[in-house]
Design a protein around this motif. Structure first.
Motif, PDB file in Angstrom:
ATOM      1  N   TYR A  18       0.894  -1.156   0.000  1.00 46.85           N
ATOM      2  CA  TYR A  18       0.000   0.000   0.000  1.00 46.85           C
ATOM      3  C   TYR A  18       0.930   1.203   0.000  1.00 46.85           C
ATOM      4  O   TYR A  18       1.572   1.468   1.010  1.00 46.85           O
ATOM      5  N   ASN A  43      -2.810  -9.608  14.351  1.00 49.40           N
ATOM      6  CA  ASN A  43      -3.352  -8.420  13.700  1.00 49.40           C
ATOM      7  C   ASN A  43      -2.298  -7.788  12.806  1.00 49.40           C
ATOM      8  O   ASN A  43      -1.148  -7.638  13.213  1.00 49.40           O
ATOM      9  N   GLY A  44      -2.710  -7.450  11.594  1.00 48.16           N
ATOM     10  CA  GLY A  44      -1.799  -6.754  10.686  1.00 48.16           C
ATOM     11  C   GLY A  44      -0.827  -7.671   9.960  1.00 48.16           C
ATOM     12  O   GLY A  44       0.054  -7.208   9.231  1.00 48.16           O
ATOM     13  N   ALA A  45      -0.966  -8.993  10.109  1.00 53.18           N
ATOM     14  CA  ALA A  45      -0.024  -9.935   9.480  1.00 53.18           C
ATOM     15  C   ALA A  45      -0.182  -9.986   7.956  1.00 53.18           C
ATOM     16  O   ALA A  45       0.734 -10.391   7.246  1.00 53.18           O
ATOM     17  N   GLY A  46      -1.369  -9.592   7.468  1.00 52.66           N
ATOM     18  CA  GLY A  46      -1.582  -9.582   6.016  1.00 52.66           C
ATOM     19  C   GLY A  46      -2.646 -10.550   5.526  1.00 52.66           C
ATOM     20  O   GLY A  46      -2.773 -10.785   4.324  1.00 52.66           O
ATOM     21  N   LYS A  47      -3.450 -11.092   6.443  1.00 58.43           N
ATOM     22  CA  LYS A  47      -4.466 -12.081   6.055  1.00 58.43           C
ATOM     23  C   LYS A  47      -5.509 -11.476   5.103  1.00 58.43           C
ATOM     24  O   LYS A  47      -5.780 -12.011   4.040  1.00 58.43           O
ATOM     25  N   SER A  48      -6.096 -10.359   5.538  1.00 57.58           N
ATOM     26  CA  SER A  48      -7.156  -9.753   4.713  1.00 57.58           C
ATOM     27  C   SER A  48      -6.595  -9.305   3.371  1.00 57.58           C
ATOM     28  O   SER A  48      -7.254  -9.470   2.334  1.00 57.58           O
ATOM     29  N   THR A  49      -5.386  -8.758   3.381  1.00 60.70           N
ATOM     30  CA  THR A  49      -4.779  -8.318   2.109  1.00 60.70           C
ATOM     31  C   THR A  49      -4.626  -9.514   1.167  1.00 60.70           C
ATOM     32  O   THR A  49      -4.983  -9.440  -0.011  1.00 60.70           O
ATOM     33  N   HIS A 196      -9.004 -15.545  14.404  1.00 61.54           N
ATOM     34  CA  HIS A 196      -8.048 -15.335  15.490  1.00 61.54           C
ATOM     35  C   HIS A 196      -8.216 -16.392  16.573  1.00 61.54           C
ATOM     36  O   HIS A 196      -7.449 -16.433  17.528  1.00 61.54           O
TER      37      HIS A 196
HETATM   38  N1  LIG Z   1      -5.835   0.221   2.714  1.00 64.46           N
HETATM   39  C1  LIG Z   1      -4.669   0.175   3.361  1.00 64.46           C
HETATM   40  N2  LIG Z   1      -3.776   1.193   3.271  1.00 64.46           N
HETATM   41  C2  LIG Z   1      -2.584   1.148   3.907  1.00 64.46           C
HETATM   42  N3  LIG Z   1      -2.175   0.114   4.664  1.00 64.46           N
HETATM   43  C3  LIG Z   1      -3.012  -0.923   4.799  1.00 64.46           C
HETATM   44  C4  LIG Z   1      -4.309  -0.955   4.160  1.00 64.46           C
HETATM   45  N4  LIG Z   1      -4.913  -2.121   4.482  1.00 64.46           N
HETATM   46  C5  LIG Z   1      -4.051  -2.785   5.275  1.00 64.46           C
HETATM   47  N5  LIG Z   1      -2.919  -2.077   5.464  1.00 64.46           N
HETATM   48  C6  LIG Z   1      -1.729  -2.492   6.237  1.00 64.46           C
HETATM   49  O1  LIG Z   1      -1.250  -3.715   5.699  1.00 64.46           O
HETATM   50  C7  LIG Z   1      -0.849  -4.614   6.726  1.00 64.46           C
HETATM   51  C8  LIG Z   1      -1.649  -5.911   6.628  1.00 64.46           C
HETATM   52  O2  LIG Z   1      -3.020  -5.633   6.934  1.00 64.46           O
HETATM   53  P1  LIG Z   1      -4.181  -6.722   6.825  1.00 64.46           P
HETATM   54  O3  LIG Z   1      -5.472  -6.014   7.087  1.00 64.46           O
HETATM   55  O4  LIG Z   1      -4.028  -7.471   5.556  1.00 64.46           O
HETATM   56  O5  LIG Z   1      -3.810  -7.680   8.044  1.00 64.46           O
HETATM   57  P2  LIG Z   1      -4.698  -8.774   8.785  1.00 64.46           P
HETATM   58  O6  LIG Z   1      -3.785  -9.908   9.056  1.00 64.46           O
HETATM   59  O7  LIG Z   1      -5.932  -9.063   8.014  1.00 64.46           O
HETATM   60  O8  LIG Z   1      -5.060  -8.017  10.146  1.00 64.46           O
HETATM   61  P3  LIG Z   1      -6.366  -8.198  11.115  1.00 64.46           P
HETATM   62  O9  LIG Z   1      -6.227  -9.533  11.755  1.00 64.46           O
HETATM   63  O10 LIG Z   1      -6.166  -7.076  12.096  1.00 64.46           O
HETATM   64  O11 LIG Z   1      -7.598  -8.056  10.274  1.00 64.46           O
HETATM   65  C9  LIG Z   1      -1.048  -3.868   8.041  1.00 64.46           C
HETATM   66  O12 LIG Z   1       0.187  -3.269   8.380  1.00 64.46           O
HETATM   67  C10 LIG Z   1      -2.074  -2.802   7.689  1.00 64.46           C
HETATM   68  O13 LIG Z   1      -1.930  -1.665   8.510  1.00 64.46           O
END
Ligand SMILES: Nc1ncnc2c1ncn2[C@@H]1O[C@H](COP(=O)(O)OP(=O)(O)OP(=O)(O)O)[C@@H](O)[C@H]1O
Length: 247
Positions: A18, A43-49, A196
């Protein structure tokens, strides 16, 4: 995983940024047909991405994703047709009835008009929402809303289901119900399940992939995980998870 298992999801050297923030870096893994894979990470590991790139909602910065042999960058529609996706926040329209909403999503997914009624009834039966079809979405309990979210993902019977924290915010009974539903879908569908709640993964999934700071730190059968990461054989998933994601 038996080596003969046919991969339906193939991720190669996938990186997504991003702007200058690296969310996931150089991920490579495959998921076999009919597998139910727990997709874990702090949290923030990158799963949703990762899930958003797999479903074609975000383009990769580098690397490739193939679903059923189709590359998400060159054949996004072919990929979207094969994936049912329940995002972290389900895209429900609060004023619609369950039936109205499912019929609407069926039309978006290009289920032929004459088949919509039967298809809506099929997914409602599978997810146990057939007794609330006339109710307005905003008045349903969170458990039923999540079931409707899974029902919309099942419309059109996609081979792959990607479920982002489907049990988040549910009470223990609703969670157990939903877990049973997800287990019943495996085999017929390949399921990626992000959560989680580690004990939930232990009873639902046979395999897990653990992300930490945007990288894969483990991808193995749960019963092999502790041993393959140099820990006591009886170590719980939670213990292994904490060890791999500390730092
Ligand atoms: N739209 C965005 N713009 C900038 N950074 C982002 C965006 N979406 C996610 N991030 C960053 O990318 C990284 C991965 O985020 P992501 O949401 O994929 O993690 P996650 O494992 O799904 O977290 P969670 O368990 O909290 O949902 C994090 O550092 C987050 O802050």
């Amino acid at each position: 995983m038996p080596i003969t298992e046919k991969p339906i999801i193939e991720v190669r050297n996938l990186t997504r940024r991003y702007r200058d923030r690296v969310a996931i870096e150089d991920l490579s893994f495959t998921v076999g047909e009919g597998e139910l894979l727990g997709f874990l990470g702090p949290n923030g590991a990158g799963k949703s991405t990762t899930m958003k790139v797999l479903t074609g909602f975000l383009p990769p910065s580098e690397g490739s994703v193939k679903v059923a042999g189709f590359d998400v960058s060159t054949h996004p529609m072919e990929v979207k047709r094969r994936i049912g996706y329940l995002p972290e926040t389900p895209p429900l329209y609060p004023e619609l009835t369950v039936h109205g909403y499912l019929a609407f999503v069926a039309a978006l997914k290009q289920v032929p008009g004459r088949a919509v009624k039967a298809e809506v009834a099929r997914v409602a039966g599978l997810t146990g929402v057939d007794d609330v079809m006339g109710r307005v979405l905003q008045n349903l309990s969170k458990g039923y809303q999540q079931r409707v979210g899974i029902a919309q993902a099942l419309l059109g019977s996609p081979p792959v289901l990607i479920l982002d924290e489907p049990t988040e915010g549910l009470d223990p009974v609703q969670r157990a119900d939903l877990r049973a539903l997800i287990r019943s879908l495996a085999g017929r569908h390949t399921v990626l399940l992000s959560t989680h709640i580690l004990p939930e993964v232990t009873v639902t999934c046979e395999k897990v992939l653990i992300l930490h700071q945007g990288r894969v730190v483990a991808h193995d059968a749960i019963d092999r995980l502790a041993k393959s990461h140099g820990q006591a054989e009886h170590a719980s998933l939670e213990e292994v998870f904490i060890k791999l994601t500390a730092a």
